[in-house]
Write a protein that holds these residues in place. Structure first.
Motif, mmCIF file in Angstrom:
data_model
loop_
_atom_site.group_PDB
_atom_site.id
_atom_site.type_symbol
_atom_site.label_atom_id
_atom_site.label_comp_id
_atom_site.label_asym_id
_atom_site.label_seq_id
_atom_site.Cartn_x
_atom_site.Cartn_y
_atom_site.Cartn_z
ATOM 1 N N LYS A 1 0.831 -1.209 0.000
ATOM 2 C CA LYS A 1 0.000 0.000 0.000
ATOM 3 C C LYS A 1 0.861 1.253 0.000
ATOM 4 N N MET A 2 1.920 1.240 0.817
ATOM 5 C CA MET A 2 2.784 2.409 0.873
ATOM 6 C C MET A 2 3.469 2.638 -0.470
ATOM 7 N N ALA A 3 3.915 1.559 -1.116
ATOM 8 C CA ALA A 3 4.572 1.688 -2.423
ATOM 9 C C ALA A 3 3.603 2.245 -3.463
ATOM 10 N N TYR A 4 2.368 1.750 -3.445
ATOM 11 C CA TYR A 4 1.364 2.224 -4.397
ATOM 12 C C TYR A 4 1.022 3.691 -4.144
ATOM 13 N N LYS A 5 0.873 4.028 -2.853
ATOM 14 C CA LYS A 5 0.549 5.408 -2.489
ATOM 15 C C LYS A 5 1.713 6.355 -2.807
ATOM 16 N N GLY B 1 1.185 7.692 -5.968
ATOM 17 C CA GLY B 1 -0.092 8.378 -6.127
ATOM 18 C C GLY B 1 -1.094 7.625 -6.972
ATOM 19 N N GLY B 2 -0.946 6.298 -7.059
ATOM 20 C CA GLY B 2 -1.870 5.495 -7.854
ATOM 21 C C GLY B 2 -1.661 5.601 -9.347
ATOM 22 N N ARG B 3 -0.560 6.195 -9.761
ATOM 23 C CA ARG B 3 -0.315 6.395 -11.201
ATOM 24 C C ARG B 3 0.393 5.205 -11.848
ATOM 25 N N ARG B 4 0.888 4.269 -11.044
ATOM 26 C CA ARG B 4 1.519 3.063 -11.581
ATOM 27 C C ARG B 4 0.707 1.848 -11.150
ATOM 28 N N ASN B 5 0.740 0.802 -11.982
ATOM 29 C CA ASN B 5 -0.188 -0.308 -11.761
ATOM 30 C C ASN B 5 0.448 -1.689 -11.793
ATOM 31 N N THR B 6 1.768 -1.791 -11.873
ATOM 32 C CA THR B 6 2.431 -3.089 -12.008
ATOM 33 C C THR B 6 3.326 -3.357 -10.801
ATOM 34 N N PRO C 1 3.334 3.871 -23.387
ATOM 35 C CA PRO C 1 3.731 4.367 -24.713
ATOM 36 C C PRO C 1 4.660 5.574 -24.679
ATOM 37 N N ASP C 2 4.559 6.389 -23.629
ATOM 38 C CA ASP C 2 5.451 7.556 -23.571
ATOM 39 C C ASP C 2 6.782 7.243 -22.877
ATOM 40 N N GLY C 3 7.008 5.941 -22.579
ATOM 41 C CA GLY C 3 8.270 5.530 -21.987
ATOM 42 C C GLY C 3 8.310 5.540 -20.478
ATOM 43 N N THR C 4 7.213 5.926 -19.820
ATOM 44 C CA THR C 4 7.169 5.969 -18.360
ATOM 45 C C THR C 4 7.110 4.558 -17.788
ATOM 46 N N CYS C 5 7.840 4.330 -16.714
ATOM 47 C CA CYS C 5 7.806 3.027 -16.048
ATOM 48 C C CYS C 5 6.491 2.869 -15.290
ATOM 49 N N ASP C 6 5.844 1.711 -15.451
ATOM 50 C CA ASP C 6 4.562 1.459 -14.781
ATOM 51 C C ASP C 6 4.711 0.588 -13.537
ATOM 52 N N VAL C 7 5.937 0.181 -13.194
ATOM 53 C CA VAL C 7 6.150 -0.691 -12.038
ATOM 54 C C VAL C 7 6.266 0.167 -10.775
ATOM 55 N N TYR C 8 5.398 -0.087 -9.808
ATOM 56 C CA TYR C 8 5.471 0.685 -8.568
ATOM 57 C C TYR C 8 6.274 -0.025 -7.482
ATOM 58 N N ALA C 9 6.411 -1.364 -7.562
ATOM 59 C CA ALA C 9 7.155 -2.075 -6.523
ATOM 60 C C ALA C 9 7.670 -3.408 -7.034
ATOM 61 N N ILE D 1 11.362 2.805 -8.607
ATOM 62 C CA ILE D 1 10.539 1.672 -8.166
ATOM 63 C C ILE D 1 10.828 1.411 -6.697
ATOM 64 N N ILE D 2 9.796 1.148 -5.924
ATOM 65 C CA ILE D 2 9.970 0.840 -4.506
ATOM 66 C C ILE D 2 10.423 -0.617 -4.365
ATOM 67 N N LEU D 3 11.578 -0.809 -3.754
ATOM 68 C CA LEU D 3 12.132 -2.144 -3.525
ATOM 69 C C LEU D 3 11.764 -2.597 -2.119
ATOM 70 N N ILE D 4 10.996 -3.694 -2.045
ATOM 71 C CA ILE D 4 10.533 -4.230 -0.763
ATOM 72 C C ILE D 4 11.243 -5.546 -0.491
ATOM 73 N N PHE D 5 11.901 -5.637 0.651
ATOM 74 C CA PHE D 5 12.520 -6.884 1.087
ATOM 75 C C PHE D 5 11.635 -7.545 2.134
ATOM 76 N N ASP D 6 11.211 -8.757 1.850
ATOM 77 C CA ASP D 6 10.430 -9.548 2.793
ATOM 78 C C ASP D 6 11.398 -10.429 3.585
ATOM 79 N N GLU D 7 11.616 -10.066 4.856
ATOM 80 C CA GLU D 7 12.445 -10.876 5.743
ATOM 81 C C GLU D 7 11.630 -11.318 6.959
ATOM 82 N N VAL D 8 10.372 -11.681 6.691
ATOM 83 C CA VAL D 8 9.468 -12.120 7.747
ATOM 84 C C VAL D 8 10.052 -13.303 8.504
ATOM 85 N N TYR D 9 10.598 -14.281 7.787
ATOM 86 C CA TYR D 9 11.174 -15.476 8.401
ATOM 87 C C TYR D 9 12.636 -15.264 8.766
#
Length: 477
Positions: free
Chosen positions: A136-140, A143-148, A203-211, A242-250
């Motif tokens: 959620k934080m990465a998407y926010k 601003g909701g402008r990226r979707n992948t 199409p305009d070359g903008t990255c759509d990956v948010y995380a 792009i927001i890089l999230i590391f999952d180190e739960v375990y």
């Protein structure tokens, strides 16, 4: 009104009474699964450190580490005392109108321990919820402008709808609805990640990956990203915002020989770090995710957004007090060093077992106090059984699962050791003891596993199938 059961009464239940209540009110299938093993037919009286004592007085060595929860072991005395003090002093648990000194102190301590500007923390109740908060934080942040969002093919991030849709394990075999825009890449494959980022350009070359969600070390498959590829992930994320999230739960809190696995690599930082399990000292259900300060500021740091990700139990007093003590123990008793010491015994010991039983052990892999034994072989009749067994039709891992379950059953029955296997990827037998385990207990486990495997697969499988599954397979098949 029907009669209600009290705590004292339930603690005097027989195994049969517990199983009957499970069948009626929990899950009949769970009873069928657990009673396939000795530990499904006994109740626990007490537990301490790496050991469990059953109602019958049997001592059981626990090498599961509570699936990551028990880095401190069962009932660590300092954890018990911290919770006892909280209760006896009648501290306030939770109230939205007051600040929590415990939440403030825990946030400070974690910021002090983590590198760089990883400073802003949230504390929900579970690893899955923490992963969803990070997403959620990465998407926010965008601003909701990226979707992948990118995740790996063998990922495990939880079982809620959002985190579950980012999980690649067969444990989440049913396809529930989940997050949109998920792109899957092979674990540890930087070219595939790079290609996915390029494919997600508009199409305009903008990255759509948010995380990008990453497990630097995958505790369910015993695989890891290489050092160079983790740095390249960081570079790709920086270049494309792009927001890089590391999952180190375990893997967090010392399990792999460093406080967190990523911290073995100087200068490497995720944008958000997710952790849970042993944060609660084996007693509290608490998770956390900590963001780099600029990420948090851009995503949430305004009055209108301040409660976009909060929960009723956020900052629950006893849980955060417990976590403060748990983290302090990790640091003061140097749990990363304990994990490295366990690795010096467990690693060579398991490699030796691999050499002694090459027909049964395909390979071993792991780090710190987190190892997998990958079992293989078995009679060809298992392939036919996989096609005929209810619920396993077409399961390509049926043979591996049955072999591993037979070993788990023998370890418990003959040696008093409780272990488990990972349902993800290649289904290894997981050896992940508490960091409080003693050297002699690690050596006892290694000796017991060697004796179990020395019996040979036909004998192990025949007994397991005969006793647990009711098959008519002959002992020599």
């Amino acid at each position: 009104m029907s009669e209600l059961i009290g705590v004292d009464e339930c603690e005097s239940f027989t195994v049969k009474q517990v199983q009957d209540l499970y069948r009626r009110y929990v899950s009949r299938s769970q009873v069928n699964l657990m009673t396939s093993f000795g530990f499904g037919r006994e109740l626990v009286e007490s537990a301490e450190g790496a050991w469990i004592e059953t109602r019958g007085g049997r001592k059981i060595l626990d090498v599961t580490g509570g699936v990551g929860v028990l880095n401190h072991g069962h009932n660590h005395p300092r954890i018990l005392q911290a919770r006892r003090n909280f209760a006896e002093r009648r501290r306030m648990e939770v109230h939205k109108a007051f600040f929590s000194p415990y939440l403030a102190a825990l946030s400070h301590n974690i910021a002090e321990l983590l590198p760089g500007d990883l400073k802003i923390s949230y504390f929900p109740n579970s690893g899955a919820e923490a992963n969803e908060g990070a997403i959620k934080m990465a998407y926010k942040y965008h601003g909701g402008r990226r979707n992948t969002i990118l995740r790996s093919d063998i990922s495990f991030h939880g079982k809620t709808l959002g985190a579950g849709s980012l999980t690649g394990s067969s444990e989440n075999s049913f396809q529930f609805p989940g997050l949109p825009g998920i792109v899957v890449h092979p674990y540890g494959d930087i070219p595939a990640v790079r290609a996915a980022i390029e494919a997600a350009r508009t199409p305009d070359g903008t990255c759509d990956v948010y995380a990008i969600m990453v497990e630097p070390f995958s505790a369910s498959s015993m695989r890891c990203w290489s050092e160079s590829d983790l740095y390249e992930l960081r570079r790709l994320c920086d270049a494309n915002d792009i927001i890089l999230i590391f999952d180190e739960v375990y893997t967090g809190w010392g399990k792999t020989g460093s406080l967190f696995y990523f911290m073995r690599y100087p200068g490497l930082l995720p944008d958000i770090l997710v952790y849970s399990k042993s944060l609660g000292g084996g007693k509290a259900s608490i998770a956390g995710y900590t963001a780099r300060e600029p990420v948090f500021r851009k995503a949430y740091d305004r009055l209108s957004d301040v409660i976009l990700h909060s929960t009723t139990y956020y900052g629950f007093g006893e849980e955060t007090a417990t976590a403060i003590e748990a983290v302090n123990i990790v640091v003061e008793d140097d749990y990363p060093a304990r994990a490295r010491q366990i690795e010096r015994i467990l690693g060579p010991g398991l490699q030796n077992i691999h050499k002694r039983h090459p027909d049964v052990v395909g390979r071993v892999s792991g780090v710190g106090s987190l190892w997998g034994v990958f079992l293989t072989g078995g009679p060809k009749v298992l392939d036919l059984a996989a096609k005929l067994a209810p619920g396993f039709s077409g399961d390509p891992q049926f043979r591996t699962k049955l072999i591993t379950l037979a070993v788990i059953a023998d370890l418990y029955r003959e040696h008093g050791i409780v272990s488990y296997y990972s349902p993800n990827a290649d289904n290894p037998l997981v050896v992940a003891p508490t960091l409080a385990i003693e050297q002699k207990d690690v050596e006892y486990f290694l000796d017991s596993l060697d004796k179990t495997l020395a019996k040979g697969l036909p004998r192990l499988l025949a007994r397991f199938v005969r006793e647990k599954v009711g098959s008519r397979w002959p002992a020599g098949s």
